[in-house]
Design a protein around this motif. Structure first.
Motif, PDB file in Angstrom:
ATOM      1  N   SER A   1      16.477  32.770  31.924  1.00 22.64           N
ATOM      2  CA  SER A   1      15.187  33.360  31.579  1.00 22.64           C
ATOM      3  C   SER A   1      14.110  32.263  31.475  1.00 22.64           C
ATOM      4  O   SER A   1      12.974  32.438  31.930  1.00 22.64           O
ATOM      5  CB  SER A   1      15.315  34.121  30.265  1.00 22.64           C
ATOM      6  OG  SER A   1      14.140  34.826  30.013  1.00 22.64           O
TER       7      SER A   1
ATOM      8  N   ARG B   1      13.098  31.137  34.991  1.00 23.97           N
ATOM      9  CA  ARG B   1      12.127  32.063  35.608  1.00 23.97           C
ATOM     10  C   ARG B   1      10.721  31.729  35.159  1.00 23.97           C
ATOM     11  O   ARG B   1       9.793  31.667  35.971  1.00 23.97           O
ATOM     12  CB  ARG B   1      12.429  33.498  35.156  1.00 23.97           C
ATOM     13  CG  ARG B   1      13.408  34.213  35.992  1.00 23.97           C
ATOM     14  CD  ARG B   1      13.329  35.707  35.633  1.00 23.97           C
ATOM     15  NE  ARG B   1      14.649  36.256  35.721  1.00 23.97           N
ATOM     16  CZ  ARG B   1      15.416  36.574  34.694  1.00 23.97           C
ATOM     17  NH1 ARG B   1      14.970  36.473  33.454  1.00 23.97           N
ATOM     18  NH2 ARG B   1      16.618  37.020  34.894  1.00 23.97           N
TER      19      ARG B   1
ATOM     20  N   ALA C   1      17.660  33.803  44.955  1.00 28.74           N
ATOM     21  CA  ALA C   1      17.930  34.918  44.039  1.00 28.74           C
ATOM     22  C   ALA C   1      17.101  34.767  42.763  1.00 28.74           C
ATOM     23  O   ALA C   1      16.565  35.741  42.231  1.00 28.74           O
ATOM     24  CB  ALA C   1      19.422  34.984  43.707  1.00 28.74           C
TER      25      ALA C   1
ATOM     26  N   LYS D   1      13.466  35.732  43.470  1.00 28.98           N
ATOM     27  CA  LYS D   1      13.293  37.189  43.490  1.00 28.98           C
ATOM     28  C   LYS D   1      13.320  37.755  42.075  1.00 28.98           C
ATOM     29  O   LYS D   1      12.540  38.644  41.746  1.00 28.98           O
ATOM     30  CB  LYS D   1      14.396  37.842  44.323  1.00 28.98           C
ATOM     31  CG  LYS D   1      14.204  37.696  45.829  1.00 28.98           C
ATOM     32  CD  LYS D   1      15.281  38.500  46.530  1.00 28.98           C
ATOM     33  CE  LYS D   1      15.152  38.408  48.043  1.00 28.98           C
ATOM     34  NZ  LYS D   1      16.171  39.269  48.708  1.00 28.98           N
ATOM     35  N   SER D   2      14.217  37.241  41.251  1.00 29.09           N
ATOM     36  CA  SER D   2      14.300  37.792  39.896  1.00 29.09           C
ATOM     37  C   SER D   2      13.070  37.415  39.080  1.00 29.09           C
ATOM     38  O   SER D   2      12.764  38.056  38.083  1.00 29.09           O
ATOM     39  CB  SER D   2      15.597  37.365  39.201  1.00 29.09           C
ATOM     40  OG  SER D   2      15.454  36.095  38.630  1.00 29.09           O
TER      41      SER D   2
ATOM     42  N   GLN E   1      10.174  37.545  40.517  1.00 24.93           N
ATOM     43  CA  GLN E   1       9.151  38.252  41.292  1.00 24.93           C
ATOM     44  C   GLN E   1       8.156  37.292  41.947  1.00 24.93           C
ATOM     45  O   GLN E   1       6.966  37.551  42.036  1.00 24.93           O
ATOM     46  CB  GLN E   1       8.451  39.314  40.426  1.00 24.93           C
ATOM     47  CG  GLN E   1       9.442  40.380  39.969  1.00 24.93           C
ATOM     48  CD  GLN E   1       8.819  41.557  39.264  1.00 24.93           C
ATOM     49  OE1 GLN E   1       7.771  41.443  38.647  1.00 24.93           O
ATOM     50  NE2 GLN E   1       9.481  42.704  39.347  1.00 24.93           N
TER      51      GLN E   1
ATOM     52  N   LEU F   1      23.017  36.518  37.990  1.00 21.25           N
ATOM     53  CA  LEU F   1      21.923  37.311  38.553  1.00 21.25           C
ATOM     54  C   LEU F   1      22.437  38.587  39.220  1.00 21.25           C
ATOM     55  O   LEU F   1      21.732  39.585  39.291  1.00 21.25           O
ATOM     56  CB  LEU F   1      21.104  36.481  39.553  1.00 21.25           C
ATOM     57  CG  LEU F   1      20.243  35.364  38.949  1.00 21.25           C
ATOM     58  CD1 LEU F   1      19.571  34.550  40.041  1.00 21.25           C
ATOM     59  CD2 LEU F   1      19.194  35.925  37.987  1.00 21.25           C
TER      60      LEU F   1
ATOM     61  N   ASP G   1      18.402  39.881  28.988  1.00 23.07           N
ATOM     62  CA  ASP G   1      18.208  38.720  29.862  1.00 23.07           C
ATOM     63  C   ASP G   1      16.746  38.276  29.927  1.00 23.07           C
ATOM     64  O   ASP G   1      16.350  37.542  30.833  1.00 23.07           O
ATOM     65  CB  ASP G   1      18.730  39.025  31.280  1.00 23.07           C
ATOM     66  CG  ASP G   1      17.927  40.111  31.968  1.00 23.07           C
ATOM     67  OD1 ASP G   1      17.028  40.704  31.325  1.00 23.07           O
ATOM     68  OD2 ASP G   1      18.193  40.376  33.153  1.00 23.07           O
TER      69      ASP G   1
ATOM     70  N   SER H   1      14.193  39.960  30.686  1.00 22.81           N
ATOM     71  CA  SER H   1      13.350  40.647  31.667  1.00 22.81           C
ATOM     72  C   SER H   1      12.613  41.807  30.974  1.00 22.81           C
ATOM     73  O   SER H   1      12.782  42.037  29.778  1.00 22.81           O
ATOM     74  CB  SER H   1      14.181  41.136  32.854  1.00 22.81           C
ATOM     75  OG  SER H   1      15.171  42.028  32.430  1.00 22.81           O
TER      76      SER H   1
ATOM     77  N   GLN I   1      10.227  48.638  37.437  1.00 19.31           N
ATOM     78  CA  GLN I   1      10.630  47.993  38.692  1.00 19.31           C
ATOM     79  C   GLN I   1       9.506  48.215  39.685  1.00 19.31           C
ATOM     80  O   GLN I   1       9.676  48.838  40.732  1.00 19.31           O
ATOM     81  CB  GLN I   1      11.916  48.640  39.216  1.00 19.31           C
ATOM     82  CG  GLN I   1      13.042  48.634  38.205  1.00 19.31           C
ATOM     83  CD  GLN I   1      14.216  49.478  38.666  1.00 19.31           C
ATOM     84  OE1 GLN I   1      14.047  50.619  39.103  1.00 19.31           O
ATOM     85  NE2 GLN I   1      15.405  48.930  38.571  1.00 19.31           N
TER      86      GLN I   1
ATOM     87  N   GLU J   1      14.422  46.336  46.411  1.00 19.63           N
ATOM     88  CA  GLU J   1      15.049  45.279  45.602  1.00 19.63           C
ATOM     89  C   GLU J   1      15.371  45.766  44.188  1.00 19.63           C
ATOM     90  O   GLU J   1      15.639  44.973  43.298  1.00 19.63           O
ATOM     91  CB  GLU J   1      14.129  44.039  45.521  1.00 19.63           C
ATOM     92  CG  GLU J   1      13.913  43.317  46.846  1.00 19.63           C
ATOM     93  CD  GLU J   1      15.026  42.301  47.168  1.00 19.63           C
ATOM     94  OE1 GLU J   1      15.956  42.154  46.350  1.00 19.63           O
ATOM     95  OE2 GLU J   1      14.951  41.672  48.250  1.00 19.63           O
TER      96      GLU J   1
ATOM     97  N   ASP K   1      17.330  47.298  40.983  1.00 21.35           N
ATOM     98  CA  ASP K   1      18.687  47.361  40.465  1.00 21.35           C
ATOM     99  C   ASP K   1      18.881  48.785  39.930  1.00 21.35           C
ATOM    100  O   ASP K   1      18.391  49.122  38.846  1.00 21.35           O
ATOM    101  CB  ASP K   1      18.879  46.337  39.342  1.00 21.35           C
ATOM    102  CG  ASP K   1      20.296  46.369  38.791  1.00 21.35           C
ATOM    103  OD1 ASP K   1      21.079  47.261  39.180  1.00 21.35           O
ATOM    104  OD2 ASP K   1      20.618  45.498  37.957  1.00 21.35           O
TER     105      ASP K   1
END
Ligand code: GTP
Ligand code: ZN
Length: 352
Positions: free
Chosen positions: A12, A15, A120, A123-124, A126, A154, A185, A187, A249, A285, A287
């Motif tokens: 985290s 990111r 990856a 992307k997580s 963004q 991930l 996590d 997010s 999302q 993309e 989840d």
């Protein structure tokens, strides 16, 4: 020792670092997101050795760069590769104006796991999946991750905890509650709107709605999200019970900034799926496990699902939520959304 950050917590942080323009360490590489990299940091990375630009196979295809590894390309960055050069490779906004970026030399052989992990992670976060990488020792203060565990984490599912819930009278249904769920996590939170008091032992009228700021809030005419949201709530109000999951999302998981990049490409003539691909993303993309996890948390295991997307039905079934019925959710067409709806039907299998 409980005061040492866990892998989830470190990811985290990574990111947040990348979003601010701070490089992180993955395995034996210093890694930075091209989108947020400064000229000073780029110069420092050049000084460390031969830089590699990791791109997804989707982006590489558009750039006509060779993809030797499954799903990614490693482009050699020339010594004079400046920010403008890197950004032109990362961001397709100028592809049509300056189509030839090459020739691009791509690497083959050797380890690719750190590059996969870097993409990856982008992307997580963004961010555009275009990551500058140079072999280097860990620098003091930088977030350090091992590639394998990062990839595994991930790909895994974040645990979701209920945070708060309160009664919230809505225009569509006065007897409603809003529940907030927080992933472990770091997010964004997701929401559940429970309408009436749906019994847990019968199929509940359900909508899994992905956030669409432009459609839901602004009333954009380019998509069907706003009208779908309202008509789902209205149907639940009329039925006296239902649950609408509002999943954050945005842009099918690519985030609002990337969705606006995709809209810009759509204005250049590409459709919604092509636009995602040119940006380096898959067309969807999201989840889809999150919806099932929230339904289970709320105590539901059988739903009447309001959707035109067969993937949502398959995903819920695959996650152990049984879909007793699919309820179509058709909204009016207009001259701005008709192409988008046709593309969804043709390329994404929507039943419209
Ligand atoms: N990347 C991208 N996302 C878009 C675009 N137009 C809308 N979206 C996003 O697409 C998502 C639509 O979500 P949903 O309405 O839940 O889903 P769906 O898969 O179309 O399925 P339905 O249940 O039939 O509506 C939202 O997150 C929107 O922000 C676009 O052109 N590009
Ligand atoms: Zn929308």
């Amino acid at each position: 020792m409980s005061l040492i950050p866990t892998l989830t917590e470190t990811i985290s942080r990574a990111r947040a670092d990348l979003r601010m323009g701070l490089p992180v360490v993955i395995g034996s590489y210093l890694v930075a997101a091209v989108e947020t990299l400064s000229a000073e940091r780029l110069a420092d990375m050049h000084a460390l050795g031969q830089n590699i630009l990791a791109l997804t196979g989707r982006r590489a295809e558009t750039l006509k760069a060779r993809v030797y590894d499954d799903g990614l390309a490693r482009v050699q960055v020339p010594k004079d590769g400046d920010l403008r050069w890197l950004r032109a490779l990362a961001d397709p906004a100028g592809d049509l104006m300056t189509p030839m970026k090459g020739p691009l030399l791509t690497q083959r052989g050797g380890e690719v796991q750190p590059h996969q992990a870097a993409l990856a992670l982008a992307k997580s976060a963004q961010l555009l999946p275009a990551m500058l990488m140079v072999p280097a020792e860990a620098q003091p203060g930088l977030t350090v991750l091992a590639a394998g565990p990062l990839l595994a984490q991930l790909a895994g599912e974040a645990a979701m905890a209920p945070v708060a819930s309160a009664r919230l009278p809505l225009l569509a249904a006065e007897r409603s509650r809003l529940h907030i769920f927080r992933p472990d996590d770091g997010s964004t939170e997701h929401y559940a709107i429970e309408i009436g008091d749906p019994p847990r032992d019968a199929p509940v009228l359900t909508r899994l709605h992905s956030a669409c700021f432009t459609g839901d809030v602004l009333g954009s005419l380019k998509c069907d999200c706003g009208p779908q949201l309202q008509s789902a709530l209205t149907a639940m109000g009329q039925a006296g019970a239902g649950v609408l999951l509002y999943l954050n999302q945005e842009g099918r998981g690519i985030g609002l900034a990337n969705k606006m990049r995709a809209y810009d490409l759509q204005n250049q003539g590409f459709d919604t799926v092509e636009a995602n691909h040119r940006l380096g993303f898959e067309d969807d993309e999201r989840d889809f496990r999150i919806g099932a996890a929230l339904l289970r948390r709320l105590g539901f295991d059988t739903v009447r699902l309001m959707t035109n997307n067969p993937r949502k039905v398959e995903m819920l079934e695959g996650q152990g939520i049984s879909v007793a019925e699919r309820v179509a959710l058709i909204t009016p067409r207009n001259r701005f959304n008709t192409g988008y709806l046709d593309t969804k039907a043709r390329k994404s299998g929507h039943l419209l």
